[in-house]
Enzyme design. Structure first.
Site, PDB file in Angstrom:
ATOM      1  N   ASP A   1       6.893  -2.721   5.421  1.00 56.79           N
ATOM      2  CA  ASP A   1       7.615  -2.054   4.357  1.00 56.79           C
ATOM      3  C   ASP A   1       6.801  -0.841   3.929  1.00 56.79           C
ATOM      4  OD1 ASP A   1       9.552  -1.706   2.321  1.00 56.79           O
ATOM      5  OD2 ASP A   1       8.202  -2.659   0.888  1.00 56.79           O
TER       6      ASP A   1
ATOM      7  N   ASP B   1       6.980  -6.705   0.051  1.00 54.97           N
ATOM      8  CA  ASP B   1       6.662  -7.173  -1.291  1.00 54.97           C
ATOM      9  C   ASP B   1       7.885  -7.466  -2.145  1.00 54.97           C
ATOM     10  OD1 ASP B   1       7.558  -4.624  -1.630  1.00 54.97           O
ATOM     11  OD2 ASP B   1       5.847  -3.903  -2.777  1.00 54.97           O
TER      12      ASP B   1
ATOM     13  N   ASP C   1      12.744  -8.059   1.249  1.00 54.70           N
ATOM     14  CA  ASP C   1      11.937  -8.308   2.444  1.00 54.70           C
ATOM     15  C   ASP C   1      11.900  -9.782   2.832  1.00 54.70           C
ATOM     16  OD1 ASP C   1      11.079  -5.588   2.617  1.00 54.70           O
ATOM     17  OD2 ASP C   1       9.662  -5.968   1.004  1.00 54.70           O
TER      18      ASP C   1
END
Length: 909
Positions: free
Chosen positions: A336, A647, A651
């Site tokens: 990410d 986070d 996700d």
């Protein structure tokens, strides 16, 4: 009542409908809301506004599943046969070993998944609703579709809401979409194909209102919300086997067939030589027990546990034990962007004012850095337009920074925080400016105007007032008649030049804000308030471009991954331009790399096109949660071992699906942490590289363990088989074999778990996912050392039996010889002796002393095994004298010769 049409509407369609159509579809009165009777009916129909997880397996079932392994089947059958033959001691030992293995496996098993519960916790809040025309406050779980809800700054959105009346609403959706800054909301219908992150007329459960207020209609609750959809994706993502467990499964099946074949051959040979059925069963059991590496699961657990401890020291907390080894096999890291590769702190990096372009050094919210030109810090006093631009950003600002948990955090809008820091880097003090230019009035940001304005009076010049304005370039440039030069002159505004500069900054992935002012001499007009009519005839003063910058250590970590043969891919919900800019700074995008692939493009791809895209592209932007999951699955379908970092709530499904999910410990949501296999305590992408290095070391040590234990089992099995073929009695009894496998071998091989990393660990490529545990070189080693063990053990048995006629003593000395041989074999493959020589050359060199401790422990165990008379009946042993013990040690030494030659000419790790 809810219309029948709404039953067929998915959460992805409400944004295209008008408010009137939404209200009609849900049967909602836009003034009065729902009545009590209607709420009760809808709750009966739709349930509570909470996420429903799937029940996990009970502890008893998970414990019993530990016996569902091929090699355990053999031990259970062997124990049962031995029990039927009324050999109580051997049967008890075999069942005891089986039980110990199951207990170890049960402890090793990760705790039941709590990700769904964490999701439910993340959306549990209170909500303000209108029912029967009354405004009431209630628990969010009581909401039903069609409820009218009111949202204000600071609220957590309680369900998926179609916005109907919006006033300056901004919602932080970073955890859901990956958007790094709060999203400005509106109420107008949008096209059906609008991506989740661009649905400005929707507010989604679990997101946070950072500014403004709104009214909306609840269109989805519980598992039907976008967060609930993520919950369902997680439930569908079955826990994958790790590369190690897959390889161990294949290894166990291969070993199973070999053991069963040899046991059947042993049974047939004994019967063919005229032996009784009971003798044939005992011989087959002895062969099976000798061939099974009973101590291997325990040693593997110890090795993985040591890896966990080492990784914790390097800021990586392992939640699921097999993930330790998986890191060593990782071939692709899907990361990410926001908060993982970047600072998650908006930072001004470019300023344009007075015809000059400046860069801003430093990142994050600490005022460490400067305004630079040609990489040299400048004095803003030499450019009055620059000074005014920074002053405007500081005064036309409603946010501030404060310490939270030892770190600077934003109270308000992250973009405004970036403006505060850029002004501080130039030496401007907010308290000083606010005392010199006290604020008289404010025009807050409104979506329809796209700017914010503040009115200030000069403290020492009562006849002077100034309006500072900040906002979108398009909104301000049309209201500017003049622009300020570096030397303070007022010249006609040049919109084309401003538009070009703005375009150039935006092309770099920067979020650009424009700044203007309007001076109001007191003789011309005195006022203490402003309205939108005053925002005209402005003087343009400059632009500031900001971005959430990459971590400096992340840039180095990406390079380290690439040099270690690991590909890094960025998968984010942020804009393509922003993602591309960050990717270029990180070194993920090279000139030959295809452009950023967007979620909209992914949505139109079939599986073949997706496979090509996931191989060719390094950056994926504007990606929805299910698309992150699909990308991970596409990589896994190509045989890649995928690590996924993240986070946010968005996700979580991909974290769970990945071979190893990595969550951020500081900024990560509880949902992400619960879905992950590993948590980074410092939120540092660079810690992943350290964890990969430890993972490769763990895998190397596991291979050493297998290369150590299997030759012991091979020597035992060959000894049993040869003894039967030459029609002699068993040289080693099953209970003695279990002693060696579960005590001596475990004590020695466990020391290999502490072996330090070798030089060049990260210079090698990832461990090939399809590479079996038993490679050709390892099989050759196992066969060679097994034959050596056969020779020394069977030789010692025959020599002792021939010279003394004492079969108990012969078996005792055979066991001691085998343990001596495996001790010398351990010394030949551990780093103890090389580290001692290195220490003699350099007294600062650390000594790998752990194997020495294992050798001492084994010596003590072996003394108990044969020299303690109370134990002799249990293992059918008898005490030896010093000469006999010395003979066993000498007989075991020759194994070091082939071991040395194999290390030199046929290394397998």
């Amino acid at each position: 009542m809810v219309s029948s049409a709404s039953e067929h509407l998915s959460a992805g369609q409400w944004h295209q409908m008008s408010i009137a159509d939404v209200a009609a579809s849900l049967g909602t009165d836009l003034a009065m809301g729902l009545g009590r009777a209607e709420v009760a009916q809808r709750r009966e129909r739709y349930g509570w506004n909470e996420l429903q997880g799937q029940a996990g397996k009970s502890p008893i079932v998970r414990f019993l599943m530990e016996f569902n392994q091929p090699l355990i089947y053999i031990l259970l059958v062997a124990g049962t046969v031995t029990l039927l033959l009324r050999d109580w001691v051997d049967a008890g030992v075999i069942f005891g070993v089986t039980l110990i293995n199951a207990v170890i496996g049960f402890i090793q098993e990760s705790k039941a998944e709590n990700a769904i519960a964490a999701l439910a916790k993340s959306v549990t809040t209170e909500a303000t609703v209108i029912r029967n025309g009354e405004k009431i406050r209630l628990n969010s779980r009581e909401l039903v579709p069609g409820d009218l809800v009111l949202l204000v700054s600071g609220d957590k959105v309680p369900a998926d809401v179609r916005l109907m009346a919006v006033r300056d609403l901004q919602v932080s959706e970073a955890a859901l979409t990956g958007e790094s800054v709060p999203v400005e909301k509106s109420s107008e219908p949008l096209p059906l194909a609008t991506n989740l992150a661009d649905r400005r007329n929707m507010a989604y459960a679990g997101s946070l209102v950072t500014f403004g207020q709104a009214r909306g209609i609840v269109v989805a609750i519980g598992n039907q919300t976008e967060t609930g959809r993520i919950s369902r994706l997680m439930a569908q993502s079955s826990g994958l086997e790790t590369p190690l467990t897959r390889k161990m499964k294949r290894f166990s099946q291969t070993l199973l067939y070999m053991i069963l074949g040899l046991a059947a051959l042993t049974f047939a040979v004994v019967l063919g030589e005229g032996g009784r059925w009971s003798e044939a069963f005992k011989a087959a059991v002895a062969l099976a027990v000798s061939g099974i590496p009973e101590g291997l699961p325990a040693v593997m657990t110890v090795t993985l546990a040591i890896g966990v401890s080492r990784m914790a020291q390097r800021h990586a907390i392992i939640r699921k034990l097999p993930a330790v080894e998986t890191l060593g096999s990782t071939t692709v890291i899907c990361s990410d962007k926001t908060g993982t590769l970047t600072e998650n702190q908006m930072t001004v990096q470019a300023v344009y004012a007075g015809g000059m372009a400046y860069t801003v050094s430093g990142v994050g919210y600490h005022a460490e850095g400067a305004i630079c030109w040609n990489e040299q810090a400048v004095d803003i006093g030499h450019n009055l337009a620059l000074r005014e631009c920074l002053r405007c950003g500081l005064l036309c600002n409603d946010s501030h920074l404060q310490m939270q948990g030892g770190q600077l955090a934003v109270v308000g809008d992250p973009t405004e925080a970036a403006l505060i820091v850029s002004a501080q880097k130039a030496g401007l003090s907010r308290p000083d400016l606010e005392s010199t230019y006290p604020r008289l009035d404010t025009l807050p940001f409104e979506s329809q105007f796209q700017y914010m304005a503040t009115l200030h009076r000069h403290q020492e010049r009562s006849d002077y007032q100034v309006i500072y304005v900040k906002g979108a370039m398009e909104a301000l440039v049309s209201r500017c008649d003049y622009q300020l030069t570096a030397d303070g002159q007022i010249i006609p505004c040049d919109p084309k030049q401003i538009e070009q500069i703005t375009h150039d900054l935006a092309a770099q992935g920067l979020r650009v804000l424009a700044f203007a002012k309007k001076e109001i001499p007191g003789a011309q007009r005195e006022m203490d308030h402003i309205d939108h009519g005053d925002i005209a005839n402005l003087t343009w003063i400059g632009l500031q471009g900001m971005i959430d910058p990459p971590r400096a250590e992340a840039i180095l970590a990406v390079r380290a991954c690439q040099s270690a043969g690991i590909r890094v891919k960025m998968i984010t919900g942020d804009h393509a331009l922003t993602a591309g800019a960050i990717a270029r700074q990180l070194g993920l995008m090279q000139p030959e790399t295809p452009s950023v692939c967007t979620g909209q493009q992914l949505a139109t791809m079939n599986d073949r096109d997706l496979a090509n895209a996931v191989t060719a592209s390094a950056v994926f932007a504007r990606v929805a949660p299910e698309q992150k999951l699909r990308l991970v699955e596409a990589l896994q379908a190509q045989g890649e071992i995928v690590a996924m970092t993240g986070d946010g709530v968005n996700d979580a499904p991909a974290l769970k699906q990945a071979d190893i999910g990595i969550a951020m410990g500081i900024t990560g949501t509880e949902v992400a942490k619960e879905a992950a296999d590993m948590v980074l305590t410092d939120d540092n992408f660079a810690s992943i590289v350290a964890a990969v290095e430890e993972g490769r070391t763990v895998y190397r040590n596991l291979l050493k363990t297998i290369g150590f234990i299997l030759p012991v089992n091979g020597g035992e099995a060959m000894t049993i088989l040869v003894g039967i073929l030459v029609a002699t009695t068993l040289p080693i009894l099953p209970v003695q074999i279990l002693w060696v496998n579960m005590v001596s071998s475990v004590a020695l091989s466990a020391t290999l778990a502490f072996e330090p990393k070798s030089q060049g660990t990260m210079a090698r490529g990832p461990i090939p996912p399809n590479q079996p545990l038993l490679t050709g070189k390892l099989l050759w080693r196992i066969l060679t050392i097994s034959i050596c063990n056969l020779i020394v053990v069977f030789g010692m048995f025959e020599w002792t039996l021939q010279t003394t006629g004492n079969i108990t003593l012969a078996r005792t000395m055979s066991v001691h010889t085998l343990v001596a041989a495996e001790t010398f074999y351990l010394l030949s493959m551990s780093q103890l002796i090389p580290s001692l020589f290195a220490y003699l050359r350099d007294r600062t060199h650390p000594v790998a002393y752990i194997p020495a401790i294992g050798v001492v422990c084994v010596c003590i165990f072996q003394i108990f095994f044969s020299q303690v008379t109370a134990i002799n009946p249990l293992f059918n042993t008898q005490p030896m004298d010093v000469t006999q013990a010395f003979m066993c040690i000498v007989a075991g030494m020759p194994v070091m010769i082939p071991a040395y030659l194999l290390n030199r000419f046929a290394p397998w790790i």
